[in-house]
Scaffold this motif. Sequence first.
Motif, PDB file in Angstrom:
ATOM      1  N   PRO A  44      -1.587   4.752 -11.230  1.00 44.22           N
ATOM      2  CA  PRO A  44      -2.484   4.904  -9.899  1.00 44.22           C
ATOM      3  C   PRO A  44      -2.957   6.551  -9.967  1.00 44.22           C
ATOM      4  CG  PRO A  44      -0.299   3.810  -9.545  1.00 44.22           C
ATOM      5  CD  PRO A  44      -0.237   4.101 -10.925  1.00 44.22           C
ATOM      6  N   VAL A  45      -4.223   6.398  -9.450  1.00 44.19           N
ATOM      7  CA  VAL A  45      -4.888   7.533  -9.407  1.00 44.19           C
ATOM      8  C   VAL A  45      -4.300   8.595  -8.311  1.00 44.19           C
ATOM      9  CG1 VAL A  45      -7.057   9.138  -8.909  1.00 44.19           C
ATOM     10  CG2 VAL A  45      -6.947   7.016 -10.522  1.00 44.19           C
ATOM     11  N   ARG A  46      -4.120   9.759  -8.484  1.00 40.56           N
ATOM     12  CA  ARG A  46      -3.294  10.488  -7.353  1.00 40.56           C
ATOM     13  C   ARG A  46      -4.254  12.050  -7.411  1.00 40.56           C
ATOM     14  NH1 ARG A  46       1.700   9.512  -5.129  1.00 40.56           N
ATOM     15  NH2 ARG A  46       0.695  10.633  -3.654  1.00 40.56           N
ATOM     16  N   ILE A  47      -3.974  12.761  -6.230  1.00 42.08           N
ATOM     17  CA  ILE A  47      -4.529  14.094  -6.185  1.00 42.08           C
ATOM     18  C   ILE A  47      -3.231  14.971  -5.947  1.00 42.08           C
ATOM     19  CG2 ILE A  47      -6.879  13.373  -5.109  1.00 42.08           C
ATOM     20  CD1 ILE A  47      -5.759  13.965  -2.443  1.00 42.08           C
ATOM     21  N   ASN A  48      -3.481  16.241  -6.230  1.00 41.71           N
ATOM     22  CA  ASN A  48      -2.475  17.267  -6.049  1.00 41.71           C
ATOM     23  C   ASN A  48      -2.222  17.525  -4.431  1.00 41.71           C
ATOM     24  OD1 ASN A  48      -3.802  19.579  -4.681  1.00 41.71           O
ATOM     25  ND2 ASN A  48      -4.951  19.922  -6.527  1.00 41.71           N
ATOM     26  N   GLY A  49      -0.771  17.809  -4.305  1.00 40.00           N
ATOM     27  CA  GLY A  49      -0.307  17.927  -3.170  1.00 40.00           C
ATOM     28  C   GLY A  49      -0.955  18.795  -2.264  1.00 40.00           C
ATOM     29  N   MET A  75       1.131  -1.190   0.110  1.00 35.33           N
ATOM     30  CA  MET A  75      -0.036   0.139  -0.168  1.00 35.33           C
ATOM     31  C   MET A  75       0.844   1.288  -0.060  1.00 35.33           C
ATOM     32  SD  MET A  75      -3.194  -0.835   2.687  1.00 35.33           S
ATOM     33  CE  MET A  75      -3.935   0.637   2.421  1.00 35.33           C
ATOM     34  N   ASP A  76       0.480   2.092  -0.807  1.00 34.60           N
ATOM     35  CA  ASP A  76       1.189   3.455  -0.826  1.00 34.60           C
ATOM     36  C   ASP A  76       0.392   4.655  -0.209  1.00 34.60           C
ATOM     37  OD1 ASP A  76       3.436   2.670  -2.211  1.00 34.60           O
ATOM     38  OD2 ASP A  76       2.295   2.266  -3.979  1.00 34.60           O
ATOM     39  N   ILE A  77       0.867   5.415   0.613  1.00 32.00           N
ATOM     40  CA  ILE A  77       0.333   6.558   1.142  1.00 32.00           C
ATOM     41  C   ILE A  77      -0.063   7.466   0.148  1.00 32.00           C
ATOM     42  CG2 ILE A  77       0.638   8.491   2.592  1.00 32.00           C
ATOM     43  CD1 ILE A  77       2.375   6.480   4.293  1.00 32.00           C
ATOM     44  N   GLY A  78      -1.211   8.109   0.139  1.00 31.98           N
ATOM     45  CA  GLY A  78      -1.592   8.853  -0.919  1.00 31.98           C
ATOM     46  C   GLY A  78      -2.396   8.497  -2.209  1.00 31.98           C
ATOM     47  N   HIS A  79      -2.346   6.960  -2.182  1.00 33.12           N
ATOM     48  CA  HIS A  79      -3.058   6.357  -3.582  1.00 33.12           C
ATOM     49  C   HIS A  79      -4.461   6.050  -3.082  1.00 33.12           C
ATOM     50  CE1 HIS A  79       0.701   5.187  -5.872  1.00 33.12           C
ATOM     51  NE2 HIS A  79       0.857   6.055  -5.214  1.00 33.12           N
ATOM     52  N   PHE A  80      -5.259   5.476  -3.891  1.00 27.78           N
ATOM     53  CA  PHE A  80      -6.644   5.350  -3.491  1.00 27.78           C
ATOM     54  C   PHE A  80      -6.698   3.797  -3.887  1.00 27.78           C
ATOM     55  CE2 PHE A  80      -6.827   9.591  -5.073  1.00 27.78           C
ATOM     56  CZ  PHE A  80      -7.915  10.200  -4.391  1.00 27.78           C
ATOM     57  N   PRO A 121     -17.192   1.958  -2.116  1.00 27.56           N
ATOM     58  CA  PRO A 121     -16.631   3.105  -2.540  1.00 27.56           C
ATOM     59  C   PRO A 121     -15.141   3.150  -2.677  1.00 27.56           C
ATOM     60  CG  PRO A 121     -17.104   2.909  -0.137  1.00 27.56           C
ATOM     61  CD  PRO A 121     -17.616   1.755  -0.865  1.00 27.56           C
ATOM     62  N   CYS A 122     -14.520   4.316  -3.175  1.00 26.70           N
ATOM     63  CA  CYS A 122     -12.990   4.069  -3.346  1.00 26.70           C
ATOM     64  C   CYS A 122     -12.390   4.941  -2.139  1.00 26.70           C
ATOM     65  CB  CYS A 122     -12.754   4.929  -4.762  1.00 26.70           C
ATOM     66  SG  CYS A 122     -10.988   4.781  -5.005  1.00 26.70           S
ATOM     67  N   PHE A 123     -11.386   4.726  -1.678  1.00 23.73           N
ATOM     68  CA  PHE A 123     -10.663   5.175  -0.619  1.00 23.73           C
ATOM     69  C   PHE A 123      -9.479   6.062  -0.656  1.00 23.73           C
ATOM     70  CE2 PHE A 123     -13.838   2.141   0.933  1.00 23.73           C
ATOM     71  CZ  PHE A 123     -14.346   2.542   2.089  1.00 23.73           C
ATOM     72  N   TYR A 124      -9.137   7.145  -0.433  1.00 24.60           N
ATOM     73  CA  TYR A 124      -7.944   7.771  -0.307  1.00 24.60           C
ATOM     74  C   TYR A 124      -7.100   7.455   1.012  1.00 24.60           C
ATOM     75  CZ  TYR A 124      -4.135  11.197   0.622  1.00 24.60           C
ATOM     76  OH  TYR A 124      -2.968  12.029   0.656  1.00 24.60           O
ATOM     77  N   THR A 125      -5.775   7.112   1.034  1.00 24.77           N
ATOM     78  CA  THR A 125      -5.141   6.347   2.290  1.00 24.77           C
ATOM     79  C   THR A 125      -4.053   7.353   2.743  1.00 24.77           C
ATOM     80  OG1 THR A 125      -5.115   4.314   0.786  1.00 24.77           O
ATOM     81  CG2 THR A 125      -3.599   4.432   2.648  1.00 24.77           C
ATOM     82  N   PHE A 126      -4.084   7.280   3.825  1.00 23.05           N
ATOM     83  CA  PHE A 126      -2.799   8.085   4.867  1.00 23.05           C
ATOM     84  C   PHE A 126      -2.602   7.005   5.796  1.00 23.05           C
ATOM     85  CE2 PHE A 126      -6.516   9.567   7.453  1.00 23.05           C
ATOM     86  CZ  PHE A 126      -5.976   9.824   8.624  1.00 23.05           C
ATOM     87  N   GLN A 127      -1.260   7.173   6.431  1.00 21.15           N
ATOM     88  CA  GLN A 127      -0.919   6.730   7.599  1.00 21.15           C
ATOM     89  C   GLN A 127      -0.847   7.033   8.760  1.00 21.15           C
ATOM     90  OE1 GLN A 127       2.754   4.274   7.050  1.00 21.15           O
ATOM     91  NE2 GLN A 127       2.155   2.705   8.133  1.00 21.15           N
ATOM     92  N   TRP A 152      -5.306   4.476   7.234  1.00 28.42           N
ATOM     93  CA  TRP A 152      -6.824   5.062   7.342  1.00 28.42           C
ATOM     94  C   TRP A 152      -7.241   5.446   6.033  1.00 28.42           C
ATOM     95  CZ3 TRP A 152      -9.568   6.083  11.623  1.00 28.42           C
ATOM     96  CH2 TRP A 152      -8.965   5.461  12.671  1.00 28.42           C
ATOM     97  N   MET A 153      -8.265   5.151   5.628  1.00 25.70           N
ATOM     98  CA  MET A 153      -9.068   5.269   4.290  1.00 25.70           C
ATOM     99  C   MET A 153     -10.362   6.258   4.580  1.00 25.70           C
ATOM    100  SD  MET A 153      -7.356   2.864   2.980  1.00 25.70           S
ATOM    101  CE  MET A 153      -8.010   2.176   1.605  1.00 25.70           C
ATOM    102  N   ILE A 154      -9.915   7.121   3.637  1.00 28.16           N
ATOM    103  CA  ILE A 154     -11.313   8.246   3.652  1.00 28.16           C
ATOM    104  C   ILE A 154     -11.863   7.983   2.274  1.00 28.16           C
ATOM    105  CG2 ILE A 154     -11.547  10.708   3.433  1.00 28.16           C
ATOM    106  CD1 ILE A 154      -8.825  11.215   4.591  1.00 28.16           C
TER     107      ILE A 154
END
Length: 161
Positions: free
Chosen positions: A116-121, A1-6, A37-43, A51-53
Amino acid sequence: MDIGHFYYLNDQYFVDFPDPNLMQNKETVNGQVHDRPCFYTFQDTNTGLYWMIPFSSKVDKFVGIYNKKVQKYGKCDTIVFGEVLGHKKAFLIQNMCPITPKYIKNEYIDANANVPVRINGILEKELTSKAKRVLALQRKGVPLIFPDVLKIEKELLSQLP
């Protein structure tokens, strides 16, 4: 799993943690199979858990909820708006949940670019900052997250080697 990925969660997560306030998997929509649903990941660096948002395309619905919270409390850290693949989405920190990699079904991949889908910083920093603040308040007894995430977190931590 990578932080910031979905990522998408597998159904076993909902079997192991049967919380009615978790956003459940909806694999068939209008007769078509989808991963939702799809979740954004942070640790959480303190526990090592991810944690999944979840995010939603029902932006208008959540703009109304967001505005009511801002009117009532002066701010809203539980809903964040941002773009995913060029479309506005509502990130629902109020519905986030802890996870370990064993509950990941698959990663959200941009079908056009095959990456992989990403969002801006900037959005990534806002999401992570608000999510960590909300989680800290939840741990202090302020009920901002709908699922019983502290119970799930405790169980996940007990499963770690």
